[in-house]
Design an enzyme around this catalytic site. Structure first.
Site, PDB file in Angstrom:
ATOM      1  N   VAL A  23     -16.256 -18.416   4.034  1.00 10.47           N
ATOM      2  CA  VAL A  23     -16.350 -19.730   4.151  1.00 10.47           C
ATOM      3  C   VAL A  23     -16.493 -20.195   5.788  1.00 10.47           C
ATOM      4  O   VAL A  23     -17.364 -21.336   6.013  1.00 10.47           O
ATOM      5  CB  VAL A  23     -15.042 -20.160   4.399  1.00 10.47           C
ATOM      6  CG1 VAL A  23     -13.753 -20.027   4.442  1.00 10.47           C
ATOM      7  CG2 VAL A  23     -15.472 -21.896   3.524  1.00 10.47           C
TER       8      VAL A  23
ATOM      9  N   ASP B 281     -10.367 -22.001  -1.687  1.00  9.06           N
ATOM     10  CA  ASP B 281      -9.000 -22.094  -1.666  1.00  9.06           C
ATOM     11  C   ASP B 281      -8.477 -19.947  -1.375  1.00  9.06           C
ATOM     12  O   ASP B 281      -9.190 -19.500  -1.256  1.00  9.06           O
ATOM     13  CB  ASP B 281      -8.515 -21.305  -3.741  1.00  9.06           C
ATOM     14  CG  ASP B 281      -9.814 -20.621  -4.155  1.00  9.06           C
ATOM     15  OD1 ASP B 281      -9.874 -19.204  -4.445  1.00  9.06           O
ATOM     16  OD2 ASP B 281     -11.164 -21.004  -4.376  1.00  9.06           O
TER      17      ASP B 281
ATOM     18  N   GLY C 226     -14.101 -16.469  -3.910  1.00  5.70           N
ATOM     19  CA  GLY C 226     -13.273 -17.970  -2.913  1.00  5.70           C
ATOM     20  C   GLY C 226     -13.569 -18.266  -1.760  1.00  5.70           C
ATOM     21  O   GLY C 226     -14.531 -18.487  -2.154  1.00  5.70           O
ATOM     22  N   GLU C 227     -12.719 -18.858  -1.612  1.00 10.02           N
ATOM     23  CA  GLU C 227     -12.482 -19.305   0.068  1.00 10.02           C
ATOM     24  C   GLU C 227     -13.252 -20.962  -0.338  1.00 10.02           C
ATOM     25  O   GLU C 227     -13.260 -21.325   0.731  1.00 10.02           O
ATOM     26  CB  GLU C 227     -13.076 -18.802   0.661  1.00 10.02           C
ATOM     27  CG  GLU C 227     -12.338 -17.213   0.902  1.00 10.02           C
ATOM     28  CD  GLU C 227     -13.137 -16.315   2.165  1.00 10.02           C
ATOM     29  OE1 GLU C 227     -13.845 -16.414   2.670  1.00 10.02           O
ATOM     30  OE2 GLU C 227     -12.796 -15.776   2.350  1.00 10.02           O
ATOM     31  N   GLY C 228     -14.012 -21.087  -1.479  1.00 10.23           N
ATOM     32  CA  GLY C 228     -15.201 -22.418  -0.972  1.00 10.23           C
ATOM     33  C   GLY C 228     -16.598 -22.199  -1.406  1.00 10.23           C
ATOM     34  O   GLY C 228     -17.017 -22.847  -0.674  1.00 10.23           O
TER      35      GLY C 228
END
Ligand SMILES: Cc1cc2nc3c(=O)[nH]c(=O)nc-3n(C[C@H](O)[C@H](O)[C@H](O)COP(=O)(O)O)c2cc1C
Length: 577
Positions: free
Chosen positions: A324, A401, A543-545
């Site tokens: 990210v 997240d 994930g992570e954005g």
């Protein structure tokens, strides 16, 4: 009215000087400041309150040009280092700001602090040593106000390495610099802070800052304390139909075949509806908030990764080493990490917002994941973060997240809100074998069977099955919606949170932009339930954005096209007959 109150006119003057005091950096005149005026202003500073009446300040008045040039060089170097660390849009905005007037003003004043003055038993400071510095700051405030009344502009410069500045001023080691002030006459005073006018940051309403009796109980004097969640939901309104119609109409007049920008046309129309303006403001700068938390359901063996990885990845985000971070650097977004429930104590770090509700949720197969109060606290925390990031000047929020086992909680939430079958909504997360996958579906089924969640009670659903990051992300989305700022959603975790947000306030959907379609099957279920079209579909499952960050330039391009592209009439281009 109290007997000792000033007459109305004088009170007005006091409030006026408070309202009209400005940090001034532009438009200084070279006229010298007469010694009489300077003396009055310094005497006003010297009347400041101080802990134990310690009067820890000194004022070093600097007029020598050569010295100011050396000091300006110090400030420029630090401003350059700060700028080099800024993400794209912020760096461009910083470039347009003026952050010091050391050479433009005839007088510079350093306000210092002697933390030792008065000796060991200085009243108050003995218990709270940091109050020494506060006293000197109050002297600055007095100086600033008196200067405004005299028509003198004051600009505070803090781009210094204290030791370098102290050496230049020959400060003894026990004296520290509190403020570096540039002082001179100006043609005019701006009505608003330059940082507000430039869109760098916004003024927070006073109601955000006042608490009744306890922290978090908002309410101005004379008003009932407000319930932050009810207040948040009440602030969310439908999109502006007129702005949307104007955007649609403009898209049709733009120099391109109608509809040729595909999904980006709809994105631009939705941005206009959200902002209530056509064209809408460009959604930049943007900030990704990575909400991190742990999950009690991890104990059921639903993930091959140990729980410690959540905290380890938080450290990686903060060090700038995760995917990210790379994607955010590429598109010029800032990354902020929020600890809403990591099962470890995290050291303070730049870029980390400590908002821990608890050290992870409880296992939802054994009982509720969290209490209702915790769910509300997490939603409120997420909304406040959205609010603070918008007040800090961001015009686009991006969800991120991190939480080992959070695809399990997401699947359970998605089933609860959409009625989907657990076998349909549960995915393989980071990658699990057939046996673990079967167990994961069973865990989701057991959670649903145990709690019988009622989608009409979104807080109850979050409390029963959710993670702290889901609840906080729901609040983050609601916070963006209340401020009418777009929120780009990442994958399945953000999707599950958006289901909760929209269940709480259906109009919040207007703020949601689906960044991408993640590989988790529950995400497709969620997007179709919410009626959102993902902008990117690359099979990402990190994930992570990451997916949302990749979509940021698309959302920005959609807004820019609506703003910048010529229309057939303006460009003199013939339309299709
Ligand atoms: C502790 C402190 C340090 C500041 N440092 C700087 C600075 O280095 N450069 C700058 O341009 N403004 C600086 N400012 C001014 C703020 O940007 C300014 O006060 C704020 O934007 C609000 O605007 P106003 O003072 O006009 O109300 C500083 C202000 C304070 C209180």
């Amino acid at each position: 009215m109290a007997d000792d109150a000033y007459p109305q006119e004088q009170r007005d003057a006091v409030y006026r000087v408070i309202a009209e005091r400005r940090d001034v950096r532009r438009g200084f005149r070279p006229d010298p400041v007469p010694v009489g005026v300077l003396g009055r202003v310094l005497a006003a500073a010297h009347q400041a309150p101080s802990v134990g009446f310690s009067q820890p300040w000194d004022f070093i008045v600097i007029t020598d040009r050569a010295r100011r040039e050396r000091i300006a060089a110090l400030a420029r170097r630090h401003a350059g280092e700060f700028a080099a660390d800024l993400p794209g849009a912020r760096a461009r905005a910083f470039d347009r700001l003026k952050i010091e007037s050391i050479l433009d003003t005839p007088v510079n004043i350093v306000v210092s602090c002697d933390r030792t003055r008065g000796g060991r038993h200085t009243l108050g400071r003995a218990t709270q040593p940091r109050t020494a510095g506060f006293s000197s700051v109050l002297a600055v405030a007095n100086l600033w106000l008196a200067a405004r009344a005299e028509g003198l502009g004051v600009g505070w410069v803090s781009f210094f390495d204290e030791r370098e500045l102290a050496a230049e001023l020959r400060l003894p080691p026990h004296i520290e610099v509190i403020a570096y002030l540039c002082v001179g006459y100006v043609d005019s005073f701006a009505a608003e802070p330059e940082l507000a006018t430039a869109g760098w940051a916004r003024r927070r309403p006073v109601s955000w800052a006042v608490h009744a009796e306890e922290f978090g109980r908002r309410g101005l004097p004379g008003e009932e304390p407000v319930d932050p969640l009810a207040d948040l939901l009440a602030a969310i309104a439908p999109p502006d139909a007129e702005a949307m119609a104007a955007a649609r109409e403009r898209q049709d007049r733009m120099t391109k075949p109608r509809g040729s920008l595909g999904a980006l046309e709809d994105t631009s129309v939705r941005l206009a509806g959200l902002a209530g303006a056509c064209p809408p403001p460009l959604p930049e700068p943007a900030c990704v908030a990575v909400f991190a938390a742990d999950h009690g359901v991890h104990a059921q063996g639903v993930s091959p990764w140990p729980q410690e990885v959540t905290a380890q990845m938080v450290a990686n985000f903060l060090a700038g080493g995760a995917v990210v971070n790379a994607f955010a650097a590429q598109v010029g977004a800032e990354v902020t990490v929020v600890d809403v429930g990591v099962a470890a104590d995290l050291e303070p770090a730049a870029g980390l917002l400590p908002r821990k509700i608890a050290r992870g949720t409880a296992d939802f197969t054994a009982g509720p994941a969290m209490t209702r109060d915790q769910a509300v606290a997490a939603v409120t925390a997420g909304a406040e973060i959205a609010r603070d990031l918008v007040a800090a000047g961001n015009r686009c929020l991006v969800t991120g997240d991190m939480g080992i086992a959070n695809t399990t909680a997401s699947a359970a939430l998605i089933c609860a809100f959409t009625g989907a079958d657990p076998a349909e909504a549960t995915g393989r997360g980071t990658g699990i074998d057939a046996a673990t996958y079967a167990k994961k579906i069973d865990v989701v089924c057991r959670g649903l069977a145990r709690h019988q969640p009622d989608p009409a009670d979104p807080v109850g659903v979050l409390a029963a099955l959710g993670g702290f990051e889901h609840a906080a992300l729901a609040g983050f989305i609601l916070g963006g919606a209340a401020l009418r700022v777009p929120v780009i959603l990442d994958g399945v975790i953000a999707g599950a949170a958006a289901l909760a947000a929209v269940a709480l306030a259906p109009d919040a959907i207007a703020a949601c932009f689906a960044g991408h379609r993640g590989a988790e099957p529950g995400h497709a279920v969620t997007l179709s339930y919410l009626g959102l079209r993902p902008l990117v579909d690359l099979g990402l499952r990190l994930g992570e954005g990451t997916g949302a960050v990749l979509a940021l330039p698309l959302v920005q391009s959609a807004a820019r096209a609506l703003r910048d592209v010529a229309t057939f009439d303006s460009a003199g281009v013939a339309e299709k007959s």
